[in-house]
Scaffold this motif. Sequence first.
Motif, mmCIF file in Angstrom:
data_model
loop_
_atom_site.group_PDB
_atom_site.id
_atom_site.type_symbol
_atom_site.label_atom_id
_atom_site.label_comp_id
_atom_site.label_asym_id
_atom_site.label_seq_id
_atom_site.Cartn_x
_atom_site.Cartn_y
_atom_site.Cartn_z
ATOM 1 N N ALA A 169 0.828 -1.208 0.000
ATOM 2 C CA ALA A 169 0.000 0.000 0.000
ATOM 3 C C ALA A 169 0.861 1.256 0.000
ATOM 4 C CB ALA A 169 -0.929 0.005 1.218
ATOM 5 N N VAL A 170 2.180 1.083 -0.180
ATOM 6 C CA VAL A 170 3.118 2.206 -0.142
ATOM 7 C C VAL A 170 3.979 2.198 -1.396
ATOM 8 C CG1 VAL A 170 4.923 3.372 1.171
ATOM 9 C CG2 VAL A 170 3.239 1.950 2.373
ATOM 10 N N VAL A 171 4.184 3.379 -1.971
ATOM 11 C CA VAL A 171 5.141 3.577 -3.055
ATOM 12 C C VAL A 171 6.132 4.641 -2.581
ATOM 13 C CG1 VAL A 171 5.491 4.408 -5.411
ATOM 14 C CG2 VAL A 171 3.529 2.933 -4.881
ATOM 15 N N LEU A 172 7.420 4.371 -2.733
ATOM 16 C CA LEU A 172 8.460 5.276 -2.257
ATOM 17 C C LEU A 172 9.334 5.739 -3.413
ATOM 18 C CD1 LEU A 172 10.228 6.582 0.017
ATOM 19 C CD2 LEU A 172 11.453 4.394 0.138
ATOM 20 N N LEU A 173 9.535 7.058 -3.494
ATOM 21 C CA LEU A 173 10.498 7.647 -4.419
ATOM 22 C C LEU A 173 11.527 8.421 -3.600
ATOM 23 C CD1 LEU A 173 11.639 8.627 -7.158
ATOM 24 C CD2 LEU A 173 9.922 10.467 -7.107
ATOM 25 N N VAL A 174 12.794 8.032 -3.723
ATOM 26 C CA VAL A 174 13.888 8.752 -3.071
ATOM 27 C C VAL A 174 14.745 9.383 -4.163
ATOM 28 C CG1 VAL A 174 16.006 8.534 -1.722
ATOM 29 C CG2 VAL A 174 13.943 7.311 -1.010
ATOM 30 N N ILE A 175 14.943 10.685 -4.061
ATOM 31 C CA ILE A 175 15.835 11.401 -4.969
ATOM 32 C C ILE A 175 16.977 11.938 -4.117
ATOM 33 C CG2 ILE A 175 16.059 13.287 -6.616
ATOM 34 C CD1 ILE A 175 13.094 13.040 -7.223
ATOM 35 N N LEU A 193 14.941 -1.654 0.621
ATOM 36 C CA LEU A 193 14.065 -2.405 1.522
ATOM 37 C C LEU A 193 12.598 -2.302 1.118
ATOM 38 C CD1 LEU A 193 15.686 -1.492 4.960
ATOM 39 C CD2 LEU A 193 15.755 -3.712 3.809
ATOM 40 N N MET A 194 12.247 -1.266 0.374
ATOM 41 C CA MET A 194 10.857 -1.081 -0.048
ATOM 42 C C MET A 194 10.585 -1.643 -1.440
ATOM 43 S SD MET A 194 9.158 0.177 2.431
ATOM 44 C CE MET A 194 7.640 0.456 1.506
ATOM 45 N N GLN A 195 11.578 -2.278 -2.047
ATOM 46 C CA GLN A 195 11.365 -2.894 -3.360
ATOM 47 C C GLN A 195 10.275 -3.962 -3.252
ATOM 48 O OE1 GLN A 195 12.570 -2.142 -6.286
ATOM 49 N NE2 GLN A 195 14.124 -0.655 -5.714
ATOM 50 N N PRO A 196 9.483 -4.183 -4.330
ATOM 51 C CA PRO A 196 9.638 -3.590 -5.663
ATOM 52 C C PRO A 196 8.875 -2.286 -5.858
ATOM 53 C CG PRO A 196 7.949 -5.255 -5.750
ATOM 54 C CD PRO A 196 8.450 -5.243 -4.321
#
Length: 360
Positions: free
Chosen positions: A291-297, A324-327
């Motif tokens: 339920a989570v999507v993560l974008l790190v820049i 750790l949040m893949q995929p």
Amino acid sequence: MRRLALTALMLAACNRDGHETGFSTSVTTAPPPGSTSSGGDTATSTSSSTSSAEDSTAASSEGSASSASTSSGAIPDFGTSPDGGDGPPPGCKGKVDFLFTISGAPTMEPKQARLKASFPGFIATLESEFADFDYHILSANTAGFWGYPSCAGCKDVCAELPEFPCGVSPQPCDLVRGAGMTYPIGEGASNQRCELASGLRYITSGQPNLEDAFTCIASMGTNGGSGVAEVTAMALSDDIHAPGGCNEGFLRDDALLVVVAIQDTYDQGSEGTADDWRDALVEAKGGDADAVVLLVISTDKDDPAGLCGYSPGSEHELRTWTELMQPNALFGSICAEEYGDYFATVAKMIKSQCDVFVPQ
């Protein structure tokens, strides 16, 4: 009027990023838009000798990055959604809660400009993917302070911040790290109360002039605030979302959570570990990592093919967090000329996860 001492303010905002330790691993990384580095990101430091070694390394690495550099890895394919089993899953029905945590370090001014320039296309993509796009957008306070002591006693406006009225008193939540930012202050910040139609500390669907509203809350300036991973956990804590809390109503049980964290150092100043930050995201959605999507820049100087220059021997906790949040996570280089392609990829990830999301 008293002249604002910006240098003293930056020193007061403790940047704890410092010593670096060994690290050797990899994570799926988005090819940077155009596969070129952004020239002109070299920052001129005005802080004292107590400035962190990491920030200096980040600034110098970016300035020396080759325009021909590319980032390793490939953007994953999100074209096919998993089978929902017996009947289609409820899905998020276009409900998405966006949490932005943006560093206000002195070197962040050009990166904040790229973020704001990328936002209109990102929203347009989401609106085209969802028939009835229902969004919450919160930009968390990474500074944790409000007001300028050197402004005490001035009658009209501060000399170096002509848009900042010195007589304005902060609201209680203006002083809380992790709370939705509605009055960004500092050099390069909005320096005004953002007009949000919701009356809350985050943007909701139907916000007039959405681009202007986002630009206001996302213009953090260079006030010295950082620690984006720690602030992300704070912004998702139970207390801040409890009735009467600063971010009350932001997180919805039937919405997908999308976190965008932007910082040009390794963020070794944040409390906790990458595992703790992952747990904070998952717990915020009732234990459902999907339920989570993560974008790190962030800086990619740990990558031999990175755009920010290569500087081995440091542990990149933000990259580890992404891994750790893949995929359902993407890492992008902060030294790319623009961030539009990263957001386009994340939009596909959001659509894919929304199609199979089962509210807890």
